[in-house]
Design a protein around this motif. Structure first.
Motif, PDB file in Angstrom:
ATOM      1  N   GLU A   1     -51.169  -7.594 -12.047  1.00  0.00           N
ATOM      2  CA  GLU A   1     -51.307  -8.532 -11.073  1.00  0.00           C
ATOM      3  C   GLU A   1     -51.600  -8.136  -9.510  1.00  0.00           C
ATOM      4  OE1 GLU A   1     -52.191 -12.259  -9.845  1.00  0.00           O
ATOM      5  OE2 GLU A   1     -51.348 -12.358 -11.718  1.00  0.00           O
ATOM      6  N   ALA A   2     -50.813  -7.253  -9.227  1.00  0.00           N
ATOM      7  CA  ALA A   2     -50.840  -6.675  -7.891  1.00  0.00           C
ATOM      8  C   ALA A   2     -52.162  -5.951  -7.617  1.00  0.00           C
ATOM      9  CB  ALA A   2     -49.509  -5.882  -7.552  1.00  0.00           C
ATOM     10  N   LEU A   3     -52.593  -4.880  -8.692  1.00  0.00           N
ATOM     11  CA  LEU A   3     -53.844  -4.350  -8.695  1.00  0.00           C
ATOM     12  C   LEU A   3     -55.130  -5.112  -8.498  1.00  0.00           C
ATOM     13  CD1 LEU A   3     -52.821  -1.561 -10.995  1.00  0.00           C
ATOM     14  CD2 LEU A   3     -53.161  -1.475  -8.598  1.00  0.00           C
ATOM     15  N   HIS A   4     -54.658  -6.285  -9.625  1.00  0.00           N
ATOM     16  CA  HIS A   4     -56.084  -7.228  -9.601  1.00  0.00           C
ATOM     17  C   HIS A   4     -56.175  -7.910  -8.083  1.00  0.00           C
ATOM     18  CE1 HIS A   4     -57.756 -10.937 -10.863  1.00  0.00           C
ATOM     19  NE2 HIS A   4     -58.593 -10.246 -11.719  1.00  0.00           N
ATOM     20  N   GLU A   5     -55.055  -8.436  -7.495  1.00  0.00           N
ATOM     21  CA  GLU A   5     -55.052  -8.938  -6.193  1.00  0.00           C
ATOM     22  C   GLU A   5     -55.623  -8.116  -5.196  1.00  0.00           C
ATOM     23  OE1 GLU A   5     -51.359 -10.795  -5.324  1.00  0.00           O
ATOM     24  OE2 GLU A   5     -51.718 -12.440  -6.893  1.00  0.00           O
ATOM     25  N   ALA A   6     -55.434  -6.621  -5.186  1.00  0.00           N
ATOM     26  CA  ALA A   6     -55.838  -5.601  -4.272  1.00  0.00           C
ATOM     27  C   ALA A   6     -57.459  -5.261  -4.337  1.00  0.00           C
ATOM     28  CB  ALA A   6     -54.949  -4.398  -4.525  1.00  0.00           C
TER      29      ALA A   6
ATOM     30  N   MET B   1     -65.596   0.154  -4.639  1.00  0.00           N
ATOM     31  CA  MET B   1     -64.673  -0.566  -5.655  1.00  0.00           C
ATOM     32  C   MET B   1     -63.876   0.213  -6.465  1.00  0.00           C
ATOM     33  SD  MET B   1     -63.980  -3.439  -6.904  1.00  0.00           S
ATOM     34  CE  MET B   1     -65.278  -4.556  -6.727  1.00  0.00           C
ATOM     35  N   MET B   2     -62.400   0.115  -6.401  1.00  0.00           N
ATOM     36  CA  MET B   2     -61.509   0.797  -7.120  1.00  0.00           C
ATOM     37  C   MET B   2     -61.427   0.738  -8.266  1.00  0.00           C
ATOM     38  SD  MET B   2     -58.827   1.162  -3.768  1.00  0.00           S
ATOM     39  CE  MET B   2     -58.702  -0.478  -3.684  1.00  0.00           C
ATOM     40  N   ILE B   3     -61.215   1.751  -9.336  1.00  0.00           N
ATOM     41  CA  ILE B   3     -61.261   1.246 -10.864  1.00  0.00           C
ATOM     42  C   ILE B   3     -59.790   1.914 -11.303  1.00  0.00           C
ATOM     43  CG2 ILE B   3     -62.353   1.696 -12.883  1.00  0.00           C
ATOM     44  CD1 ILE B   3     -63.995   0.300 -10.910  1.00  0.00           C
ATOM     45  N   ALA B   4     -59.227   1.208 -12.218  1.00  0.00           N
ATOM     46  CA  ALA B   4     -58.108   1.765 -12.930  1.00  0.00           C
ATOM     47  C   ALA B   4     -58.177   1.693 -14.474  1.00  0.00           C
ATOM     48  CB  ALA B   4     -56.845   1.231 -12.650  1.00  0.00           C
ATOM     49  N   LEU B   5     -58.139   2.662 -15.030  1.00  0.00           N
ATOM     50  CA  LEU B   5     -58.270   2.485 -16.612  1.00  0.00           C
ATOM     51  C   LEU B   5     -57.235   2.660 -17.459  1.00  0.00           C
ATOM     52  CD1 LEU B   5     -61.392   5.178 -17.222  1.00  0.00           C
ATOM     53  CD2 LEU B   5     -61.480   2.482 -16.779  1.00  0.00           C
ATOM     54  N   PHE B   6     -56.609   1.674 -18.120  1.00  0.00           N
ATOM     55  CA  PHE B   6     -55.132   1.885 -18.849  1.00  0.00           C
ATOM     56  C   PHE B   6     -55.374   1.972 -20.148  1.00  0.00           C
ATOM     57  CE2 PHE B   6     -54.029  -0.365 -14.948  1.00  0.00           C
ATOM     58  CZ  PHE B   6     -52.789  -0.300 -14.550  1.00  0.00           C
ATOM     59  N   ASP B   7     -54.756   3.014 -20.536  1.00  0.00           N
ATOM     60  CA  ASP B   7     -54.322   3.232 -21.988  1.00  0.00           C
ATOM     61  C   ASP B   7     -53.504   1.941 -22.676  1.00  0.00           C
ATOM     62  OD1 ASP B   7     -54.053   4.446 -24.537  1.00  0.00           O
ATOM     63  OD2 ASP B   7     -51.968   4.885 -24.022  1.00  0.00           O
ATOM     64  N   LEU B   8     -53.591   1.639 -23.725  1.00  0.00           N
ATOM     65  CA  LEU B   8     -52.784   0.644 -24.343  1.00  0.00           C
ATOM     66  C   LEU B   8     -51.485   1.005 -25.095  1.00  0.00           C
ATOM     67  CD1 LEU B   8     -52.513  -2.379 -24.914  1.00  0.00           C
ATOM     68  CD2 LEU B   8     -54.011  -1.965 -27.236  1.00  0.00           C
ATOM     69  N   ASP B   9     -51.634   1.482 -26.162  1.00  0.00           N
ATOM     70  CA  ASP B   9     -50.343   2.025 -26.853  1.00  0.00           C
ATOM     71  C   ASP B   9     -49.420   2.969 -26.149  1.00  0.00           C
ATOM     72  OD1 ASP B   9     -51.128   0.387 -28.959  1.00  0.00           O
ATOM     73  OD2 ASP B   9     -51.909   1.966 -30.046  1.00  0.00           O
ATOM     74  N   GLY B  10     -48.095   2.560 -25.537  1.00  0.00           N
ATOM     75  CA  GLY B  10     -47.055   3.478 -24.902  1.00  0.00           C
ATOM     76  C   GLY B  10     -47.595   3.348 -23.512  1.00  0.00           C
ATOM     77  N   THR B  11     -48.556   2.600 -23.077  1.00  0.00           N
ATOM     78  CA  THR B  11     -48.626   2.491 -21.658  1.00  0.00           C
ATOM     79  C   THR B  11     -48.581   1.112 -21.380  1.00  0.00           C
ATOM     80  OG1 THR B  11     -50.209   4.447 -21.642  1.00  0.00           O
ATOM     81  CG2 THR B  11     -50.243   2.876 -19.819  1.00  0.00           C
ATOM     82  N   LEU B  12     -49.245   0.184 -22.062  1.00  0.00           N
ATOM     83  CA  LEU B  12     -49.186  -1.356 -21.734  1.00  0.00           C
ATOM     84  C   LEU B  12     -48.098  -2.067 -22.596  1.00  0.00           C
ATOM     85  CD1 LEU B  12     -52.834  -2.279 -21.072  1.00  0.00           C
ATOM     86  CD2 LEU B  12     -51.071  -1.884 -19.278  1.00  0.00           C
ATOM     87  N   THR B  13     -48.292  -1.506 -23.702  1.00  0.00           N
ATOM     88  CA  THR B  13     -47.290  -2.199 -24.802  1.00  0.00           C
ATOM     89  C   THR B  13     -46.691  -1.228 -25.612  1.00  0.00           C
ATOM     90  OG1 THR B  13     -48.983  -2.329 -26.514  1.00  0.00           O
ATOM     91  CG2 THR B  13     -48.886  -4.234 -24.911  1.00  0.00           C
ATOM     92  N   ASP B  14     -45.478  -1.300 -26.056  1.00  0.00           N
ATOM     93  CA  ASP B  14     -44.787  -0.564 -26.787  1.00  0.00           C
ATOM     94  C   ASP B  14     -44.834  -0.986 -28.475  1.00  0.00           C
ATOM     95  OD1 ASP B  14     -43.120   1.011 -28.577  1.00  0.00           O
ATOM     96  OD2 ASP B  14     -41.267   0.391 -27.373  1.00  0.00           O
ATOM     97  N   PRO B  15     -45.967  -0.011 -29.152  1.00  0.00           N
ATOM     98  CA  PRO B  15     -46.279  -0.640 -30.535  1.00  0.00           C
ATOM     99  C   PRO B  15     -45.617   0.150 -31.584  1.00  0.00           C
ATOM    100  CG  PRO B  15     -47.616   1.261 -29.803  1.00  0.00           C
ATOM    101  CD  PRO B  15     -46.531   1.235 -28.615  1.00  0.00           C
ATOM    102  N   LYS B  16     -44.374   0.596 -31.461  1.00  0.00           N
ATOM    103  CA  LYS B  16     -43.726   1.565 -32.314  1.00  0.00           C
ATOM    104  C   LYS B  16     -43.489   0.893 -33.640  1.00  0.00           C
ATOM    105  CE  LYS B  16     -39.390   4.023 -33.316  1.00  0.00           C
ATOM    106  NZ  LYS B  16     -38.215   4.722 -32.930  1.00  0.00           N
ATOM    107  N   ALA B  17     -43.014  -0.170 -33.679  1.00  0.00           N
ATOM    108  CA  ALA B  17     -42.531  -0.820 -34.955  1.00  0.00           C
ATOM    109  C   ALA B  17     -43.929  -1.159 -35.830  1.00  0.00           C
ATOM    110  CB  ALA B  17     -42.067  -2.360 -34.820  1.00  0.00           C
ATOM    111  N   GLY B  18     -44.961  -1.694 -35.204  1.00  0.00           N
ATOM    112  CA  GLY B  18     -46.199  -2.180 -35.962  1.00  0.00           C
ATOM    113  C   GLY B  18     -46.984  -0.823 -36.484  1.00  0.00           C
ATOM    114  N   ILE B  19     -46.980   0.150 -35.706  1.00  0.00           N
ATOM    115  CA  ILE B  19     -47.605   1.414 -35.969  1.00  0.00           C
ATOM    116  C   ILE B  19     -46.992   2.017 -37.048  1.00  0.00           C
ATOM    117  CG2 ILE B  19     -48.518   3.670 -35.222  1.00  0.00           C
ATOM    118  CD1 ILE B  19     -49.658   2.208 -32.578  1.00  0.00           C
TER     119      ILE B  19
END
Length: 224
Positions: free
Chosen positions: A92-97, A1-19
């Motif tokens: 979505e692509a990684l999930h389907e893979a 089973m292949m695993i991918a760990l994703f950071d959130l801020d600056g990787t999935l979303t741009d949180p600049k304004a809120g932070i």
């Protein structure tokens, strides 16, 4: 089973304004000089307590600054945020893979889960992992170790994707390869110096290096 760990801020979303607005709010409440938003982006990604300690010139008022930051962020700041283009498509692509996807962020998980849910990304992830409000697991080395233990994951089948050196350092400490993304808040040099396996310029280009890194790790195990 292949695993991918994703950071959130600056990787999935741009949180600049809120932070940055929440940092400015905390500084104003403390009576501290308030820098412009662009002068605060270095605080996006690392643990807040360490960022405020540096910003305030010592640890004495850092816990109160974190408290004030969260006072605004928990109601307003966490939604002053946007998903980077093409992130849903690559997830979505990684999930389907067949990848098992996890969020691994220094942000408290109580906030991270609300953000992931708000933007409709929760369907892609097995779990959202973050720090505790008392700063436990804020260090990416501790957080990734916690995820590996909790999920019983083999680090040889995993890759960490993030925009700051802390992501790569945490991954390396746990035997995981790291991919550095350049659309976030870490510099290219910071990522290279921290030992990322490669740099990726756009979210849509993540698929191939993720497959390559996890695949190359799986092949020796298959021969054994």
């Amino acid at each position: 089973m292949m695993i991918a760990l994703f950071d959130l801020d600056g990787t999935l979303t741009d949180p600049k304004a809120g932070i940055t607005r929440s940092i400015q709010y905390a500084l104003e409440r403390l009576g501290h000089p308030v820098p412009e938003a662009d002068a605060l982006t270095w605080m996006i990604g690392p643990p807040l307590i360490s960022g405020f300690t540096k910003l305030l010139g010592g640890a004495e008022n850092a816990p109160e600054a974190v408290h004030l930051y969260r006072e605004r962020f928990s109601d307003v700041g966490l939604f002053e945020n946007e998903v980077y283009p093409d992130i849903p498509a690559i997830l979505e692509a990684l999930h389907e893979a067949g990848f098992r996807l996890f969020v691994a962020t220094s942000k408290p998980h109580v906030f991270a889960k609300r953000i992931i849910d708000h933007f409709g990304l929760s369907r892609f992830f097995r779990e959202v992992y973050g720090s505790e409000l008392d700063n436990r697991n804020a260090d990416k080395r501790d957080l990734i170790r916690h995820i590996l233990d909790r999920e019983r994951l083999d680090p040889a089948t995993a890759v960490m994707i993030g925009d700051r050196e802390h992501d790569a350092i945490g991954a390396r400490a746990n035997g995981i390869a790291a991919i550095g993304v350049t659309w976030g808040y870490g510099s290219r040099q910071e990522l290279l110096d921290s030992g990322v396996a490669c740099l990726v310029e756009k979210p849509r280009d993540l698929h191939e290096p993720i497959l390559t890194l996890t695949g190359s790790m799986l092949r020796p195990a298959a021969r054994a």
